[in-house]
Design a protein around this motif. Structure first.
Motif, PDB file in Angstrom:
ATOM      1  N   GLU A 395      47.433  32.300  42.857  1.00 49.70           N
ATOM      2  CA  GLU A 395      47.305  32.924  44.403  1.00 49.70           C
ATOM      3  C   GLU A 395      47.575  34.873  44.449  1.00 49.70           C
ATOM      4  O   GLU A 395      49.006  34.815  43.573  1.00 49.70           O
ATOM      5  CB  GLU A 395      47.757  32.105  45.479  1.00 49.70           C
ATOM      6  N   ARG A 396      46.739  35.681  45.202  1.00 49.45           N
ATOM      7  CA  ARG A 396      47.298  36.582  44.790  1.00 49.45           C
ATOM      8  C   ARG A 396      46.274  37.954  45.719  1.00 49.45           C
ATOM      9  O   ARG A 396      45.517  37.202  46.231  1.00 49.45           O
ATOM     10  CB  ARG A 396      47.148  37.137  43.543  1.00 49.45           C
ATOM     11  N   ILE A 397      47.789  37.579  46.364  1.00 51.55           N
ATOM     12  CA  ILE A 397      47.128  38.762  47.807  1.00 51.55           C
ATOM     13  C   ILE A 397      48.268  39.975  47.328  1.00 51.55           C
ATOM     14  O   ILE A 397      48.239  40.110  46.707  1.00 51.55           O
ATOM     15  CB  ILE A 397      47.584  38.518  49.236  1.00 51.55           C
ATOM     16  N   GLY A 399      49.718  43.405  49.853  1.00 52.98           N
ATOM     17  CA  GLY A 399      50.326  43.530  51.195  1.00 52.98           C
ATOM     18  C   GLY A 399      50.580  44.430  51.269  1.00 52.98           C
ATOM     19  O   GLY A 399      51.696  45.112  50.387  1.00 52.98           O
ATOM     20  N   ARG A 409      48.397  41.784  55.527  1.00 56.08           N
ATOM     21  CA  ARG A 409      47.428  41.777  54.106  1.00 56.08           C
ATOM     22  C   ARG A 409      46.904  42.277  54.340  1.00 56.08           C
ATOM     23  O   ARG A 409      46.097  42.795  55.257  1.00 56.08           O
ATOM     24  CB  ARG A 409      46.527  40.257  53.894  1.00 56.08           C
ATOM     25  N   TRP A 443      56.115  34.750  48.098  1.00 54.74           N
ATOM     26  CA  TRP A 443      55.265  35.149  47.724  1.00 54.74           C
ATOM     27  C   TRP A 443      56.197  36.175  46.709  1.00 54.74           C
ATOM     28  O   TRP A 443      57.292  36.439  46.844  1.00 54.74           O
ATOM     29  CB  TRP A 443      54.173  36.310  47.919  1.00 54.74           C
TER      30      TRP A 443
END
Length: 622
Positions: A395-397, A399, A409, A443
């Motif tokens: 997963e990648r966000i 922010g 986000r 994260w």
């Protein structure tokens, strides 16, 4: 159940989500590197797993190793280390150039305990610090090499600084190394001799592997301060190895160009276990890889000889290869270039692809992500400037963060900090102080700045620490470098902040020019003013260098450019004041960049102190 059978077919964010409908443990069941080696060596037993070119000259005689020979060597190496007292939680420090023995040592160490690859170009003090952190008692190095005397000098210095080392394991090569010396205050083991006495069929330890076991201690950074040591698990390596195998599953088995150092995660994965998991043949391009002039000079000859369809590289090396004439070499086999470890200049990508009729795939990752976060595909090239989609299951966000908290986000197109979590993310750093800023609400904080578009493609806009801060205004070096690279004479361009006693920092640029190119510095400055979009980003100075300083793995070494910029501006200020003095700027391992000024006339020390008080620098004046 997903309709997509292979990650090679994942070309969009929608494909990624579809692919992830199948749990990761079903797609990639292996949880440790030993099982992967065993499987590959069963599948490809008599096939070549590697060939070693000692010198890199044209038609250099290649020394082959088969898959079944590799597994035997891994067993023997692991059993040798086990006999020296290495168990599952013990580290083996490995400081070697790139050789078949390096593969035996690194992966054999993972079979016995924990591998700790070391950059031999680090200062001995830094290497000793890493050894102290990892608790290693076994140190693997080269016997004295007349062609590289600094390696043995480093080995001796490390031993003096590291009293915890109990066993020195030395690699010797006929015609390359001298005899193993006597008189060392440590137990010395001749690797070649002792290896033949070990069991080649199995692990004497009877070890049972778990995915959460630490497989490798990889040091990161370390050129300007104390290196951080990242802990990478067996499951991290196994996931990426299986992902790599899956990604090339639609292509024939082929040769892999191996010229990246194996103490770096990029070389360790792409020309290491990833290639082995896929049943490929690793062609090791001399002990020093891309740092060997023969490898660059004969580059296209090697491409034709081994019919490489692709090669992994870093942008700084690509700029060197770009200048090498193809001559009468047939390089029609070359389809792709895998670029990583640093941002890829758009103009270099465009020019390289046009000149050599290939596609450059710009990936993104780092040690802490076991090399991969983003990938691109030649089946559907990403938009210009994008580093690709996230890899499935990771997963990648983007922010906005405040310390270790995720504030919110970001929306598509909105820049922020790149955060990730998944089976590729490392366990953490060995020292708690290094972990304090590494995690944001679960994260991993990459420290990189960027944004995603509405299709999930990532665009990196810089790294927080690389920003040039002019009067409180943040300037991304990329918006300076990319326009300058469009100038026909400019080969490389690197922007850094030069200290300024009013604005804090001013942008300056260091460039190299193409061989034979004519240039005028005033014209370059005018070009920069016309093409750089932000007025505050127009550089105060453009300096032409013979070469851009690089780290051992080919990354641009910006701290050295900042040192040069600092020294330049201070010398200019001294000249304006008419003060004669000696200026020395150095990288201090604790304080970063420090400056010492020795004034010829003691009566002018106070005057100089007042004149320089506006600079945000650590300055000692005497």
């Amino acid at each position: 159940m997903s309709k997509l059978q292979s990650v090679a077919d994942v070309l969009t964010l929608e494909d990624t989500l579809e692919f992830e409908k199948v749990p990761v443990e079903q797609r990639y069941p292996w949880s440790n590197t030993y099982d992967i080696f065993q499987q590959s060596c069963r599948d490809y037993a008599s096939d070549k797993v590697m060939e070693f070119l000692p010198t890199g000259v044209k038609d250099d005689i290649a020394i082959p190793v088969t898959y079944e020979q590799l597994l035997a060597r891994l067993h023997q190496t692991a059993n040798l280390f086990h006999g020296l007292g290495v168990n599952s939680k013990d580290a083996v420090s490995i400081m070697l150039p790139t050789l078949p023995h390096t593969i035996y040592a690194i992966w054999g160490a993972q079979c016995a305990g924990i591998a700790s690859p070391l950059n031999p170009l680090l200062e001995p003090r830094h290497i000793s610090e890493i050894i102290e952190v990892t608790g290693s008692k076994v140190f693997v190095a080269m016997a004295p090499m007349p062609s590289a005397p600094h390696l043995w000098e480093t080995t001796k210095a490390v031993l003096e600084l590291s009293p915890q080392i109990e066993h020195l394991v030395l690699i010797s090569l006929p015609g390359i190394t001298d005899s193993i010396p006597d008189g060392l205050n440590v137990t010395v083991t001749d690797f070649n001799q002792q290896l033949e006495e070990q069991n080649p069929a199995s692990l004497d330890s009877g070890r049972e592997f778990k995915g959460e076991d630490i497989a490798c201690y990889m040091h990161t950074g370390g050129t300007t301060g104390r290196p951080k040591v990242a802990q990478i698990s067996q499951a991290n390596f196994a996931f990426i190895a299986q992902f790599y195998k899956d990604r090339v599953s639609d292509r024939p088995r082929e040769n892999v160009f191996a010229a990246l150092p194996m103490f770096h995660i990029y070389g360790l994965m792409v020309s290491g276990i990833g290639a082995i998991a896929a049943g490929l043949n690793i062609v090791i391009m001399t002990p020093s890889g891309f740092r060997n002039p023969n490898v660059i000079e004969n580059f296209w000859h090697h491409i034709e000889r081994f019919q490489f369809s692709a090669f992994p590289c870093v942008p700084t090396i690509l700029s060197l290869i770009y200048e090498v004439p193809v001559g009468d070499c047939d390089i029609s086999c070359l389809n792709e270039v895998l670029s990583g470890a640093a941002p890829l200049p758009i103009q270099l990508k465009k020019n390289f692809e046009e000149r050599f009729d290939c596609t450059i795939l710009n990936g993104y990752g780092m040690t802490e992500t076991t090399v991969m976060l983003s990938v691109t595909s030649s089946k559907q090239p990403p938009p210009a400037g994008a580093t690709g989609l996230r890899i499935p299951y990771a997963e990648r966000i983007i922010g906005h963060v405040d310390g270790n908290k995720l504030v919110r986000r970001c929306e598509p197109g909105e820049a922020g900090v790149v955060l990730s979590r998944g089976p590729n993310i490392f366990v953490g750093y060995m020292e708690d102080s290094d972990n304090e800023k590494a995690w944001v609400d679960g994260w991993f904080n990459t420290g990189d700045l960027g944004y995603e578009d509405e299709h999930g493609f990532l665009y990196l806009t810089g790294r927080a620490k690389d920003l040039i801060i002019r009067g409180g205004h943040n300037i991304d070096p990329v918006i300076i470098e990319d326009p300058l690279l469009k100038h026909p004479s400019v080969a490389q361009a690197v922007a850094v902040g030069q200290p300024d006693d009013y604005a804090g920092e001013l942008p300056v640029v260091y460039i190299t020019v193409h061989p034979g190119a004519e240039y005028d510095e005033e014209e370059l400055m005018a070009f920069a003013a016309d093409t750089i979009s932000e007025r505050a980003a127009v550089p105060k100075r453009i300096t032409v260098l013979d070469e851009i300083p690089l780290t051992a793995v080919g990354k641009i070494f910006k701290p050295e450019l900042r040192r040069m910029a600092t020294e330049t501006v201070l010398l200019e200020r001294l000249a304006e004041l008419g003060i004669q003095a000696r200026v020395e700027c150095i990288h201090d391992t604790e304080k970063g960049l420090t400056t010492s000024i020795e004034v010829a006339e003691a009566s002018r020390v106070k005057e100089l102190e007042e004149a320089l008080q506006g600079f945000a620098l650590s300055i000692s004046i005497r």
